[in-house]
Motif scaffolding. Structure first.
Motif, PDB file in Angstrom:
ATOM      1  N   LYS A  78      31.718  45.471  36.136  1.00  0.00           N
ATOM      2  CA  LYS A  78      30.496  46.099  35.648  1.00  0.00           C
ATOM      3  C   LYS A  78      30.661  47.608  35.538  1.00  0.00           C
ATOM      4  N   ASN A  79      31.466  48.194  36.440  1.00  0.00           N
ATOM      5  CA  ASN A  79      31.533  49.655  36.517  1.00  0.00           C
ATOM      6  C   ASN A  79      32.816  50.263  35.951  1.00  0.00           C
ATOM      7  N   VAL A  80      33.830  49.431  35.718  1.00  0.00           N
ATOM      8  CA  VAL A  80      35.132  49.975  35.331  1.00  0.00           C
ATOM      9  C   VAL A  80      35.107  50.494  33.894  1.00  0.00           C
ATOM     10  N   ASP A  81      35.839  51.573  33.670  1.00  0.00           N
ATOM     11  CA  ASP A  81      36.091  52.073  32.320  1.00  0.00           C
ATOM     12  C   ASP A  81      37.381  51.406  31.856  1.00  0.00           C
ATOM     13  N   ARG A  82      37.261  50.402  30.974  1.00  0.00           N
ATOM     14  CA  ARG A  82      38.437  49.611  30.594  1.00  0.00           C
ATOM     15  C   ARG A  82      39.497  50.446  29.905  1.00  0.00           C
ATOM     16  N   SER A  83      39.114  51.532  29.305  1.00  0.00           N
ATOM     17  CA  SER A  83      40.100  52.367  28.614  1.00  0.00           C
ATOM     18  C   SER A  83      41.045  53.061  29.595  1.00  0.00           C
ATOM     19  N   GLN A  84      40.703  53.054  30.883  1.00  0.00           N
ATOM     20  CA  GLN A  84      41.549  53.691  31.883  1.00  0.00           C
ATOM     21  C   GLN A  84      42.735  52.819  32.292  1.00  0.00           C
ATOM     22  N   PHE A  85      42.748  51.575  31.827  1.00  0.00           N
ATOM     23  CA  PHE A  85      43.833  50.655  32.156  1.00  0.00           C
ATOM     24  C   PHE A  85      44.525  50.208  30.876  1.00  0.00           C
ATOM     25  N   ASP A  86      45.837  50.437  30.784  1.00  0.00           N
ATOM     26  CA  ASP A  86      46.602  49.903  29.664  1.00  0.00           C
ATOM     27  C   ASP A  86      46.626  48.385  29.740  1.00  0.00           C
ATOM     28  N   GLY A  87      46.317  47.734  28.619  1.00  0.00           N
ATOM     29  CA  GLY A  87      46.456  46.285  28.562  1.00  0.00           C
ATOM     30  C   GLY A  87      45.319  45.506  29.178  1.00  0.00           C
ATOM     31  N   PHE A  88      44.145  46.127  29.362  1.00  0.00           N
ATOM     32  CA  PHE A  88      42.987  45.385  29.878  1.00  0.00           C
ATOM     33  C   PHE A  88      42.710  44.241  28.908  1.00  0.00           C
ATOM     34  N   GLU A 142      41.307  41.147  26.549  1.00  0.00           N
ATOM     35  CA  GLU A 142      40.113  41.025  25.731  1.00  0.00           C
ATOM     36  C   GLU A 142      39.376  39.739  26.103  1.00  0.00           C
ATOM     37  N   GLY A 143      38.112  39.869  26.469  1.00  0.00           N
ATOM     38  CA  GLY A 143      37.318  38.699  26.842  1.00  0.00           C
ATOM     39  C   GLY A 143      36.118  39.112  27.662  1.00  0.00           C
ATOM     40  N   SER A 144      35.285  38.150  27.986  1.00  0.00           N
ATOM     41  CA  SER A 144      34.047  38.439  28.707  1.00  0.00           C
ATOM     42  C   SER A 144      34.287  38.526  30.211  1.00  0.00           C
ATOM     43  N   ASP A 145      33.370  39.199  30.896  1.00  0.00           N
ATOM     44  CA  ASP A 145      33.445  39.276  32.352  1.00  0.00           C
ATOM     45  C   ASP A 145      33.422  37.892  32.981  1.00  0.00           C
ATOM     46  N   GLU A 146      32.583  37.005  32.455  1.00  0.00           N
ATOM     47  CA  GLU A 146      32.459  35.668  33.046  1.00  0.00           C
ATOM     48  C   GLU A 146      33.744  34.872  32.912  1.00  0.00           C
ATOM     49  N   ASP A 147      34.429  35.007  31.767  1.00  0.00           N
ATOM     50  CA  ASP A 147      35.710  34.304  31.608  1.00  0.00           C
ATOM     51  C   ASP A 147      36.751  34.863  32.573  1.00  0.00           C
ATOM     52  N   ILE A 148      36.734  36.179  32.778  1.00  0.00           N
ATOM     53  CA  ILE A 148      37.658  36.785  33.740  1.00  0.00           C
ATOM     54  C   ILE A 148      37.395  36.261  35.135  1.00  0.00           C
ATOM     55  N   ILE A 149      36.135  36.228  35.528  1.00  0.00           N
ATOM     56  CA  ILE A 149      35.785  35.790  36.884  1.00  0.00           C
ATOM     57  C   ILE A 149      36.103  34.318  37.084  1.00  0.00           C
ATOM     58  N   GLN A 150      35.801  33.487  36.083  1.00  0.00           N
ATOM     59  CA  GLN A 150      36.062  32.060  36.237  1.00  0.00           C
ATOM     60  C   GLN A 150      37.547  31.763  36.369  1.00  0.00           C
ATOM     61  N   ASN A 210      41.141  34.242  40.890  1.00  0.00           N
ATOM     62  CA  ASN A 210      41.059  33.762  42.272  1.00  0.00           C
ATOM     63  C   ASN A 210      41.215  34.988  43.175  1.00  0.00           C
ATOM     64  N   PRO A 211      40.197  35.865  43.162  1.00  0.00           N
ATOM     65  CA  PRO A 211      40.343  37.150  43.853  1.00  0.00           C
ATOM     66  C   PRO A 211      40.361  36.969  45.380  1.00  0.00           C
ATOM     67  N   PRO A 212      41.031  37.865  46.090  1.00  0.00           N
ATOM     68  CA  PRO A 212      41.706  39.076  45.607  1.00  0.00           C
ATOM     69  C   PRO A 212      43.150  38.828  45.153  1.00  0.00           C
ATOM     70  N   TYR A 213      43.624  37.581  45.327  1.00  0.00           N
ATOM     71  CA  TYR A 213      45.041  37.309  45.042  1.00  0.00           C
ATOM     72  C   TYR A 213      45.353  37.415  43.558  1.00  0.00           C
ATOM     73  N   TYR A 214      44.432  36.965  42.750  1.00  0.00           N
ATOM     74  CA  TYR A 214      44.666  36.995  41.311  1.00  0.00           C
ATOM     75  C   TYR A 214      43.407  37.392  40.584  1.00  0.00           C
ATOM     76  N   THR A 215      43.561  38.352  39.685  1.00  0.00           N
ATOM     77  CA  THR A 215      42.469  38.688  38.788  1.00  0.00           C
ATOM     78  C   THR A 215      42.990  38.653  37.362  1.00  0.00           C
ATOM     79  N   ALA A 216      42.226  38.072  36.473  1.00  0.00           N
ATOM     80  CA  ALA A 216      42.612  37.980  35.057  1.00  0.00           C
ATOM     81  C   ALA A 216      42.292  39.284  34.334  1.00  0.00           C
ATOM     82  N   CYS A 217      42.476  40.374  35.055  1.00  0.00           N
ATOM     83  CA  CYS A 217      42.271  41.744  34.588  1.00  0.00           C
ATOM     84  C   CYS A 217      43.051  42.616  35.559  1.00  0.00           C
ATOM     85  N   PRO A 218      43.078  43.934  35.389  1.00  0.00           N
ATOM     86  CA  PRO A 218      43.739  44.762  36.404  1.00  0.00           C
ATOM     87  C   PRO A 218      43.161  44.491  37.793  1.00  0.00           C
ATOM     88  N   ASN A 219      44.041  44.250  38.755  1.00  0.00           N
ATOM     89  CA  ASN A 219      43.601  43.819  40.083  1.00  0.00           C
ATOM     90  C   ASN A 219      43.148  45.014  40.911  1.00  0.00           C
TER      91      ASN A 219
END
Length: 905
Positions: free
Chosen positions: A42-52, A54-62, A65-74
């Motif tokens: 919700k708070n991250v500036d995606r432009s601050q991470f190379d290769g963030f 493309e997709g919705s927050d809900e797809d990333i969360i689903q 398996n945090p904190p071990y794996y995030t489908a975005c920058p961990n």
């Protein structure tokens, strides 16, 4: 779709501790960190991470398996480092590189579970991890793929029979990075304790999902609950003579030989058609899922097959089979197909819409398989989702798309599926429609069968570009192993669109390190991206530690780009060894130019002391020998193979000199010594054995190994340019000072083997004149010539060096100057080369087709010394790009010149 019939209650286990927090069970752990991840998104500036991605927050969360794996920058990696290694003070580390080749087959059970474009056997990586690290160390893989480095880090905890005696077993914490959400998702399953749903195998919850949602799609007959194992579909062709279409399955197979025919007669007019030139037959349809009226290649179901024991029972497709296959079109999938991001075949010029009418994701699947994949990956309780998704997407590469080929040959006289053409978005003439449910359960069974071998620990996985890992602190990693993309070998983001469609996330390929004309990335762009990634590696690796880079590519430019990117990032190459996966692929077996062995490039990050001393001494001669003394500590002392002791190329004077020059250039410093002066310094400061140089503390060990195994085999020099030609002549004349007439036929043989494109073939006479000395009969016979003659002709022994018989025999023989006179020869040679470089500077018009690399090297060196950066750039533009892209020194000077010119603007 309702989940009412699915079994609930996957065991969550007892209390767990994660990143210093205690939770009642895994479900509570995931719930807590998922909410933390939601806040981050919700708070991250995606432009601050190379290769963030493309997709919705809900797809990333689903998918995560945090904190071990995030489908975005961990965002939890900092917490991991603070817990795993809170004290990152410098600890002295002393270890030479692993000198031996690593040979490890692909028959590892864990290696075989996931399907992906390329993998390294975890047992091979484990050997490096055991050698370079201690229990508790942190291992990084910045191009992690399916996470085999994470698997290897876990396997390091268990002792194996063939392990060396001096290694310490214990878990190493892996951090895995990849740009692709599909890759990191697979890695998150493989490099973690086995998912409880997967552990149930083919008879657990997944079986219920398949039975309820998918099984009815693959009925073998109306009266039976049996399912087809696969169906065969065939394209239709359009005769070049009569313009009538025909089903290709009926004409392309010669069952008697047996084989697939390249040419075949039209069943209507008898005209011979050539397969690769044949036009496909198209039809116009209205796609019920997209609503579009479109033109697509005509394809029909030919036959269906089911297993009966160990046999395949195949029958001609009936009206029932066709109705069953087409029934999927009457149902609306949850994932409504979208247009493709790419409209071309990977590695090919062919156009997907033009050749097959394919411009949407679902058209890479049969309608039935698309619907089956949809049902397997959507609307599932969360505890089942990850296992089902894993089973679904790991079947894609080899099984469930229309890329899967049906093939007939002597090994398969009745025909069988053989999987897709590797790394290409290609739809074959004869396509296999595999049963998605059966294939998914096979993955589950494979996983359950090796559950006891699965990791007992979690790797930490992050989805982002390796060009920027700013959430990790400096000097926090103990060892790096990585298998990066190599140029255009595999275009991952294009290939992965078929995986990633089901995850809901897409690769953000702006920083994808490949060569790809559609992405407008050539060797320069690839080199720049690899350099950025290796700079992050250099920042993260502790001083004095190692990185191992696996290399698999037959391109000189890409090989050079990798070495340059490593060097420019601050690493120094210490060793290049073989990493042999033993088993070749079908592509490697059938393609003469394919590379079937990988290389492991080992490089080190110099310790802080060398950098501090260099800052004080600058580009002085003392700094040269300080670098060499430090560098020799990191090189293999001896390499033993079946044939005996091997020559260690990195210890040869030419390679040591090149490493020193690279170090100086990286530090914006002029090289204070010529090669001849450098050679004299080596001889006076270090111990020489068999053409290699050692520290005093190393030479005893080498002598001991040489006594045990014998002197190293003679080096086999590969002559492909002027520099290597000079090296070959040097080695030859050291052994036998020769006349021009004696040397010419031997030298010509070497030139006939291979030669670099655009490199001018040198005249032997010119090479001899510029690099060697000739005895003309004046004065005593030089000792190099005298030694050769007295050793090989009895009548020449014990003769005075001025004896007329010896003088006459020695006359007109070329020989290698001794190091002191070599300086004069080298100075004379450089003057001649610089005169020729002036003609390069003055050249106008089209690019020069042939050049002398030695002229470029000497000219660039002189331009750099005089700070004439514009000349380096201008002359580079006058020759084909590969000339300087395939030479590490030229590429380095070109890059530094660009940097200096930009700074001056």
């Amino acid at each position: 779709m309702s989940n009412s019939n699915l079994k609930l209650g996957v065991p969550q286990g007892g209390a767990v501790t994660c990143l210093g927090r205690e939770f009642a069970n895994e479900q509570e752990r995931r719930k807590y960190f998922s909410e933390e991840l939601r806040i981050f998104l919700k708070n991250v500036d995606r432009s601050q991470f190379d290769g963030f991605p493309e997709g919705s927050d809900e797809d990333i969360i689903q998918l995560s398996n945090p904190p071990y794996y995030t489908a975005c920058p961990n965002p939890f990696l900092t917490d991991l480092i603070n817990e795993a290694a809170p004290d990152r003070a410098y600890v002295p580390y002393s270890r030479g590189p692993l000198a031996d080749d690593v040979i490890e087959g692909k028959n590892d059970p864990l290696y075989s579970v996931p399907s992906y474009h390329t993998k390294v056997p975890p047992k091979a990586i484990r050997k490096y991890i055991l050698y370079y690290t201690q229990p508790g160390d942190i291992v990084l893989d910045l191009f992690a793929g399916t996470g085999m480095t994470g698997v290897a880090a876990s396997l390091a905890a268990t002792k194996q029979a063939d392990d060396p005696k001096d290694v310490e077993h214990g878990f190493r914490q892996a951090i895995l990075v990849d740009l692709s959400p599909a890759a990191t998702f697979i890695a998150s399953i493989m490099a973690a304790p086995i998912d409880p749903v997967l552990a149930q195998g083919a008879g657990g919850v997944l079986s219920d999902i398949v039975s309820e949602r998918i099984q009815s799609l693959y009925s073998f007959s109306p009266q039976s609950s049996e399912q087809i194992d696969y169906g065969i579909w065939s394209d239709w062709g359009l005769c070049s003579e009569c313009d009538q279409d025909f089903r290709l399955y009926d004409v392309v197979i010669d069952w008697d030989t047996p084989k697939i025919l390249d040419q075949y007669p039209c069943p209507h007019c008898g005209a011979t058609n050539v397969g690769r030139k044949l036009a496909r037959s198209f039809e116009t349809i209205k796609d019920p899922w997209t609503g579009e009226v479109k033109r697509r290649a005509k394809t029909t179901l030919v036959s269906v097959s089911k297993k009966q024991g160990n046999r395949a029972v195949r029958r001609t497709a009936s009206e029932f089979d066709t109705r069953t296959a087409d029934a999927a079109l009457s149902q609306t999938p949850a994932r409504v197909p979208e247009p493709l991001r790419y409209s071309h075949m990977t590695h090919e010029r062919n156009n997907l819409p033009k050749y097959w009418g394919v411009d949407h994701v679902h058209e890479f699947f049969t309608p039935r398989n698309y619907l089956a994949m949809d049902r397997l990956t959507t609307d599932l309780p969360n505890e089942y989702y990850r296992a089902a998704m894993f089973c679904a997407i790991t079947t894609i590469e080899n099984n469930t798309t229309r890329r899967n080929r049906f093939y007939v040959d002597k090994r398969r006289p009745n025909g069988s599926p053989i999987g897709p053409l590797s790394n290409t978005l290609y739809i074959p003439t004869l396509q296999v429609e595999a049963n998605v449910g059966i294939k998914a359960l096979q993955v589950a069974k494979s996983a359950a069968d090796v559950a006891s071998k699965w990791s007992k620990h979690h790797a930490f996985v992050t989805t982002q570009s390796s060009t920027d890992l700013h959430q990790l602190p400096d000097a926090c990693v103990d060892f790096i192993f990585t298998d990066p993309p190599f140029g255009g070998n595999i275009n991952y983001s294009e290939q992965n669109m078929l995986y990633e469609w089901w995850t809901g996330l897409r690769t953000n390929n702006k920083k994808e390190a490949i060569t790809n004309s559609v992405q407008e990335k050539g060797v320069s762009e690839y080199t720049s991206l690899m350099n950025a990634a290796f700079r992050e590696c250099h920042r993260l690796l502790k001083p004095g530690r190692y990185i191992v880079v696996e290399f698999h590519n037959s391109s000189n430019a890409i090989w050079n780009a990798i070495q340059f990117a490593l060097g420019d990032a601050g690493f120094v190459i210490a060793n290049v060894a073989l990493l042999d996966k033993v088993h070749t692929t079908l592509h490697q077996d059938s393609k003469a130019a394919a590379v079937d062995k990988d290389l492991a490039i080992t490089a080190y990050k110099p310790n802080g002391g060398l950098e501090e001393r260099f800052a004080l001494k600058g580009g002085t001669e003392d700094s040269v020998w300080d670098f060499v003394s430090t560098h020799l500590k990191y090189l293999p002392i001896a390499t033993i193979k079946k044939e005996g002791l091997e020559f260690v190329g990195e210890r040869s004077p030419r390679v040591i000199f090149d490493r020193m020059v690279g170090w100086m250039i990286q530090h914006n410093t002029l090289v204070p010594l010529s090669f001849a002066e450098f050679q004299v310094g080596l001889d006076t400061r270090f111990a020489e054995r068999d053409g290699m140089y050692f520290l005093a503390a190393q030479v005893d060990e080498y002598d001991k190994r040489a006594l045990e195994s014998g002197s190293p085999r003679t080096r086999s020099l590969f002559v492909d340019d002027e520099r290597s030609a000079i090296d070959w002549i040097t080695e030859y004349l050291k052994q036998r000072p020769s006349t021009y007439q004696e040397l010419f036929p031997e030298f010509t043989k070497q030139l006939g083997i291979s030669w670099r494109k655009h490199e001018e073939r040198p005249e032997l006479a010119k090479l001899l004149e510029q690099n060697f000395l000739i005895y003309g009969g004046e004065g005593p016979v030089p000792p190099q010539v005298h030694s050769h003659l007295s050793s090989n002709w009895k009548e020449m022994r014990n003769l005075d060096k001025s004896n007329p018989l010896l003088v006459e025999k020695a006359r007109n023989r070329w020989f290698v100057p001794d190091p002191n006179k070599q300086q004069d020869v080298e100075a004379r040679r450089e003057k001649a080369l610089l005169r020729e470089f002036e003609t390069y500077k003055a050249h106008k018009g089209k690019k020069m087709k042939e050049i002398r690399l030695e002229v470029m090297r000497v000219g660039f060196k002189a331009a750099w010394a005089s700070k004439d950066y514009r000349t380096i750039i201008d002359v580079s533009a006058k020759v084909p790009d590969e000339v300087w892209q395939e030479d590490e020194r030229l590429m380095m000077l070109h890059s530094m010149a660009e940097t200096r010119l930009e700074a001056e603007r």
